[in-house]
Design a protein around this motif. Structure first.
Motif, mmCIF file in Angstrom:
data_model
loop_
_atom_site.group_PDB
_atom_site.id
_atom_site.type_symbol
_atom_site.label_atom_id
_atom_site.label_comp_id
_atom_site.label_asym_id
_atom_site.label_seq_id
_atom_site.Cartn_x
_atom_site.Cartn_y
_atom_site.Cartn_z
ATOM 1 N N ASN A 175 0.892 -1.296 -0.248
ATOM 2 C CA ASN A 175 -0.279 -0.258 -0.072
ATOM 3 C C ASN A 175 0.740 1.459 -0.425
ATOM 4 O O ASN A 175 0.146 2.034 -0.043
ATOM 5 C CB ASN A 175 -1.097 -0.145 1.491
ATOM 6 N N ILE A 209 -1.851 4.962 -5.566
ATOM 7 C CA ILE A 209 -2.027 5.003 -7.240
ATOM 8 C C ILE A 209 -2.167 5.968 -7.900
ATOM 9 O O ILE A 209 -2.316 6.442 -8.250
ATOM 10 C CB ILE A 209 -4.537 4.957 -7.318
ATOM 11 N N ARG A 245 -8.246 3.053 -4.344
ATOM 12 C CA ARG A 245 -6.992 2.537 -3.641
ATOM 13 C C ARG A 245 -6.829 1.047 -4.253
ATOM 14 O O ARG A 245 -6.912 0.510 -5.185
ATOM 15 C CB ARG A 245 -8.129 2.161 -2.168
ATOM 16 N N ILE A 246 -6.015 0.405 -3.081
ATOM 17 C CA ILE A 246 -5.321 -0.964 -3.593
ATOM 18 C C ILE A 246 -5.985 -1.948 -2.411
ATOM 19 O O ILE A 246 -5.774 -1.495 -1.619
ATOM 20 C CB ILE A 246 -3.848 -1.327 -3.415
ATOM 21 N N SER A 255 -3.915 -9.030 -5.411
ATOM 22 C CA SER A 255 -4.205 -7.563 -5.439
ATOM 23 C C SER A 255 -5.364 -6.721 -6.139
ATOM 24 O O SER A 255 -4.603 -7.008 -7.207
ATOM 25 C CB SER A 255 -3.127 -6.389 -4.813
ATOM 26 N N PHE A 304 -6.834 -3.317 -7.847
ATOM 27 C CA PHE A 304 -6.648 -2.289 -8.422
ATOM 28 C C PHE A 304 -7.141 -1.311 -8.519
ATOM 29 O O PHE A 304 -7.869 -1.236 -9.573
ATOM 30 C CB PHE A 304 -5.148 -1.753 -8.712
#
Length: 131
Positions: free
Chosen positions: A46, A51, A90-91, A114, A116
């Motif tokens: 994170n 991003i 967000r991730i 993950s 994205f």
């Protein structure tokens, strides 16, 4: 005679309790250390792949390459989720580390698990096409 049997049964129960307790304490400590390692890695991803810091998105035939300042990562197209607002970017890391994974494989495993969330505006602004 009855009290002797009672004392012997208490001793047997106490021994079983201690053996089971030692086994579960070891398992609990091992799971706790794995959870701590998972949390550290999640925080690392994170922090390193925000991003906001995304500089270029390169679409290829099989994957999408996200380029950051010093590093680029390749993700599957289904890992990219488009959202409407910039506030929703967000991730999201969802995984559980398998027992036999080595330290070298952890990073790739986390990136594979993950998602994205990128706003449509940012995605279209940073997108390039490569074949």
């Amino acid at each position: 005679m009855g009290t002797l049997l009672f004392i012997v049964s208490l001793i047997i129960i106490l021994i079983l309790y201690l053996v089971l307790r030692m086994k579960y304490i070891k398992d609990f400590k091992k799971r706790r250390s794995v959870r701590k390692r998972e949390q550290r890695i999640k925080e690392l991803v994170n922090a390193a792949f925000k991003i906001d810091q995304l500089q270029l998105i390169e679409e290829r035939k099989t994957d999408v390459k996200l380029k950051y300042n010093k590093r680029a990562i390749a993700v599957k197209p289904e890992q990219i989720k488009l959202v409407d607002a910039i506030e929703d970017e967000r991730i999201e890391v969802t995984y559980e580390l398998p027992n036999g994974i080595t330290k070298e494989e952890v990073f790739d495993f986390i990136i594979d698990n993950s998602n994205f969330y990128i706003s449509k505006e940012r995605y279209n602004d940073l997108k390039t096409h490569n074949k």
